[in-house]
Design a protein around this motif. Structure first.
Motif, PDB file in Angstrom:
ATOM      1  N   PRO A   1      11.902  -5.429   9.602  1.00  0.00           N
ATOM      2  CA  PRO A   1      12.116  -4.124   9.071  1.00  0.00           C
ATOM      3  C   PRO A   1      12.818  -3.012  10.233  1.00  0.00           C
TER       4      PRO A   1
ATOM      5  N   ARG B   1      16.587  -2.213   9.801  1.00  0.00           N
ATOM      6  CA  ARG B   1      16.961  -1.502   8.794  1.00  0.00           C
ATOM      7  C   ARG B   1      17.790  -0.397   9.197  1.00  0.00           C
TER       8      ARG B   1
ATOM      9  N   ARG C   1       7.071  -0.287   7.345  1.00  0.00           N
ATOM     10  CA  ARG C   1       7.497  -1.204   6.671  1.00  0.00           C
ATOM     11  C   ARG C   1       6.748  -2.861   7.226  1.00  0.00           C
TER      12      ARG C   1
ATOM     13  N   ASN D   1      14.009  -7.521   5.129  1.00  0.00           N
ATOM     14  CA  ASN D   1      12.913  -7.957   4.841  1.00  0.00           C
ATOM     15  C   ASN D   1      12.133  -8.788   5.872  1.00  0.00           C
TER      16      ASN D   1
END
Length: 163
Positions: free
Chosen positions: A125, A128, A29, A122
Motif C-alpha cells: 500500500p 500508492r 492501508r 494491494n
C-alpha cells in the motif's frame, strides 16, 4: 494564580498533540494477499479487461498462458506493461499472471498496466502515492464513440449531393 495568567498559546500547543489534517486523512492501508501470497486486481482500458495476479518472483510476465514477449510482439506494448514496476523501483521482483479479454492489443496492454498498478498497491500500500502521481491508477475513460443512425460512421456524414 499568577502562573496560569502568564501562559501563552505556544505553551498550550505543546501540551496537546493534534494531528495535522494530512495525517488524519491518510487511512492506514493493509496489504491484500491471498493464501498463496498473491495480490489480485482488475485493470481496464477501452474494451479490454485484464485480471492480474502478482507475487514475489523473478520478473516473469505471463499473459493468457503465453510469455509477454510472445503475446505483445511490439516493444512499445512490452514497455507499457513494465512501467509500473520501473516507477515503483520493483523491476523483476514480481511474477505476473494475467488473463485479458476484449479490445485490441493496445487496449489490452493498457488494461494489464492498470491491473499491475492496482495489484502492486494491494500488495504494498505504500506504493500508492508513487503510482498515483505517475497516473497509473487512473482508469483511462476514453472509449470508441458509437455509430449513429443516418451517419456513415460515428460523426462522418454521407457525401452531400446537390442534384
Amino acid at each position: 494564580m499568577s502562573e496560569q495568567q502568564t501562559r501563552t498559546l505556544a505553551d498550550l500547543k505543546d501540551l496537546v498533540q493534534v494531528p495535522t489534517p494530512a495525517e488524519q486523512a491518510q487511512p492506514v492501508r493493509e496489504p491484500k494477499r491471498d493464501a498463496l501470497g498473491r495480490s489480485y486486481a482488475t485493470g481496464r482500458r477501452k474494451d479490454a479487461v485484464a485480471r492480474v495476479w502478482i507475487r514475489p518472483g523473478k520478473g516473469q510476465i505471463e499473459i493468457n498462458g503465453k510469455p509477454a514477449a510472445k503475446y505483445f510482439a511490439r516493444p512499445v506494448l512490452r514497455m507499457l506493461i513494465t512501467q509500473p514496476f520501473l516507477v515503483a523501483d520493483r523491476y523483476q521482483q514480481f511474477d505476473v499472471m494475467a488473463t485479458v479479454t476484449g479490445g485490441g492489443l493496445s487496449g489490452q496492454a493498457g488494461a494489464v498496466r492498470h491491473g499491475i498498478s492496482r495489484a502492486l498497491t494491494n500488495y504494498e500500500p505504500e506504493l500508492r502515492a508513487i503510482l498515483k502521481k505517475a497516473g497509473f491508477l487512473t482508469r483511462d475513460p476514453r472509449v470508441v464513440e458509437r455509430k449513429k443512425y443516418g451517419r456513415a460512421k460515428a460523426r462522418r456524414s454521407f457525401q452531400f449531393s446537390k442534384r
